[in-house]
Design a protein around this motif. Structure first.
Motif, PDB file in Angstrom:
ATOM      1  N   ALA A  82       0.965  -1.170   0.021  1.00 46.86           N
ATOM      2  CA  ALA A  82      -0.112  -0.103   0.115  1.00 46.86           C
ATOM      3  C   ALA A  82       0.781   1.313   0.133  1.00 46.86           C
ATOM      4  O   ALA A  82       0.277   2.301  -0.344  1.00 46.86           O
ATOM      5  N   ARG A  83       2.092   1.270   0.522  1.00 53.69           N
ATOM      6  CA  ARG A  83       2.888   2.524   0.684  1.00 53.69           C
ATOM      7  C   ARG A  83       3.511   2.547  -0.690  1.00 53.69           C
ATOM      8  O   ARG A  83       4.391   3.557  -0.789  1.00 53.69           O
ATOM      9  N   ILE A  84       3.673   1.623  -1.532  1.00 57.19           N
ATOM     10  CA  ILE A  84       4.299   1.731  -2.948  1.00 57.19           C
ATOM     11  C   ILE A  84       3.831   2.886  -3.651  1.00 57.19           C
ATOM     12  O   ILE A  84       2.499   2.839  -3.910  1.00 57.19           O
ATOM     13  N   ASP A  85       4.849   3.586  -4.139  1.00 60.30           N
ATOM     14  CA  ASP A  85       4.256   4.826  -5.228  1.00 60.30           C
ATOM     15  C   ASP A  85       3.516   4.279  -6.402  1.00 60.30           C
ATOM     16  O   ASP A  85       3.749   3.302  -6.780  1.00 60.30           O
ATOM     17  N   GLY A  86       2.364   4.597  -6.744  1.00 60.45           N
ATOM     18  CA  GLY A  86       1.458   4.552  -7.786  1.00 60.45           C
ATOM     19  C   GLY A  86       0.253   3.548  -7.294  1.00 60.45           C
ATOM     20  O   GLY A  86      -0.663   3.323  -8.167  1.00 60.45           O
TER      21      GLY A  86
END
Length: 381
Positions: A82-86
């Motif tokens: 969930a924290r990954i960009d995009g």
């Protein structure tokens, strides 16, 4: 006006020979029934595997695993993804299937967190029952409309498959075909029922912000977990389907030859029927030409009869195939992926159009023969 009169005369000629016409129509209908069923398989497979610009879903699976029983990922990967960009939305999914191999009768349970499903899949519509009823029951299930129709299920019914017994809390409809052939259940319930324990899921379904970000986000996810004990393999949902359901794709790809055989059978059947009609009506055609019918009109008359046989047979065959597929609610399953077989307007109209063209094409040679035959020779025969 002349064309309408020729069509009326063609109908009268076909009605005069009821048995021959009926047998030809039944033969054409059988071929078009088979053709429509095969085309529905090909069309459904194309929809399930062809990428479009609107696709925004990724599937995160255990690297080098293809069966749901062997893909085991820690549930705590959820917060990292969930924290990954995009990434716009992510949901953990635990899958249980009644049959992991290619099968026509497969039931797939997807265990998801009850408080996340509505946000992850807002396009899903509740046809019967409610989300609240599902949230209140640990063993409740939201059943896709195709699966519900196939099993004759309604809210309040209980059913069992893959060693899992659930109670139907609602019937759902989704623009995504796969959602209509599975049952959504509570994640902890299916984790315990599968005896793999809490904290283990089969995959993560990820929605990205835009379709052009799919590959970049997939790379970021796999890079994040590359050094973990459970590395991941992330792909667009349709590419994942194409990879895991290889047996299913090979099987359906072969059926195109069966469809081609059905088309050739229809072509030969109509050509034979029209040729018999022309040979049995030599004197009648000569009399028509004697009273003023031009040879071209005789040719058009024969072509109209072939077209009517093809179109009438296709209406019967395509209609029966559509009714059969809707009533039976057939779906193919392989490695937890489900593909519903439902004909759409493209399949129906292409089938009827093809039969019309086949009918006209098969009549060209008999029509040419009838046009070119001398009147005197015909009257003496």
């Amino acid at each position: 006006m002349k064309l309408i009169r020729l069509l009326v005369l063609s109908c009268k000629q076909l009605i005069r020979h009821r048995v021959r016409t009926l047998l030809t129509l039944l033969g054409v209908a059988s071929g078009m029934f088979l053709f429509t069923t095969v085309q529905t398989m090909q069309r459904s497979l194309d929809k399930s595997t062809r990428m479009t610009a609107s696709d925004t879903t990724l599937v995160v699976y255990r690297e080098n695993r293809f069966c749901p029983e062997t893909s085991r990922l820690p549930e705590f990967y959820l917060d990292e993804i969930a924290r990954i960009d995009g990434v716009r939305e992510v949901i953990p999914v635990k899958i249980a299937v009644s049959n992991c191999g290619a099968s026509l009768d497969v039931v797939t349970f997807r265990g998801v967190p009850a408080d996340r499903l509505a946000n992850y899949a807002p396009e899903m519509e509740i046809l019967e029952g409610s989300y609240d009823a599902w949230r209140k029951r640990d063993d409740g299930a939201l059943v896709g409309k195709e699966l519900a129709a196939k099993r004759g299920l309604k809210p309040g019914d209980a059913f069992e498959a893959a060693g899992v017994r659930v109670v139907v809390s609602g019937i759902v409809d989704s623009p995504l075909p796969q959602d209509n052939s599975v049952a959504y259940v509570h994640l902890p319930f299916i984790q315990q029922a599968s005896k793999q324990g809490l904290g283990i899921v089969t995959q993560f379904n990820v929605r990205v912000n835009a379709g052009e970000d799919l590959e970049a986000v997939a790379d970021r996810i796999d890079e994040r977990f590359r050094s973990e004990t459970e590395p991941t393999s992330t792909q667009p949902e349709k590419a994942f389907f194409a990879q895991t359901a290889r047996e299913l794709i090979d099987l359906i790809s072969f059926t195109r030859w069966i469809g081609l055989g059905a088309v050739l059978a229809v072509l030969g059947l109509i050509a034979n029927a029209v040729l018999l009609v022309v040979r049995g009506r030599v004197k009648e055609n000569a009399i028509l030409q004697t009273i003023g019918f031009p040879g071209v009109a005789i040719g058009y008359l024969v072509i109209c009869e072939g077209a009517l046989l093809g179109f009438g047979g296709s209406l019967l065959g395509v209609g029966l195939a559509t009714l059969f597929l809707h009533v039976r609610g057939l779906s193919f399953g392989n490695e937890g992926q489900v593909m519903a077989l439902l004909p759409d307007a493209t399949v129906l109209f292409s089938g009827m159009g093809l039969a019309l063209i086949l009918g006209m094409g098969a009549s060209l040679v008999p029509a040419w023969t009838a046009m070119r035959r001398p009147i005197v020779e015909s009257l003496r025969s």
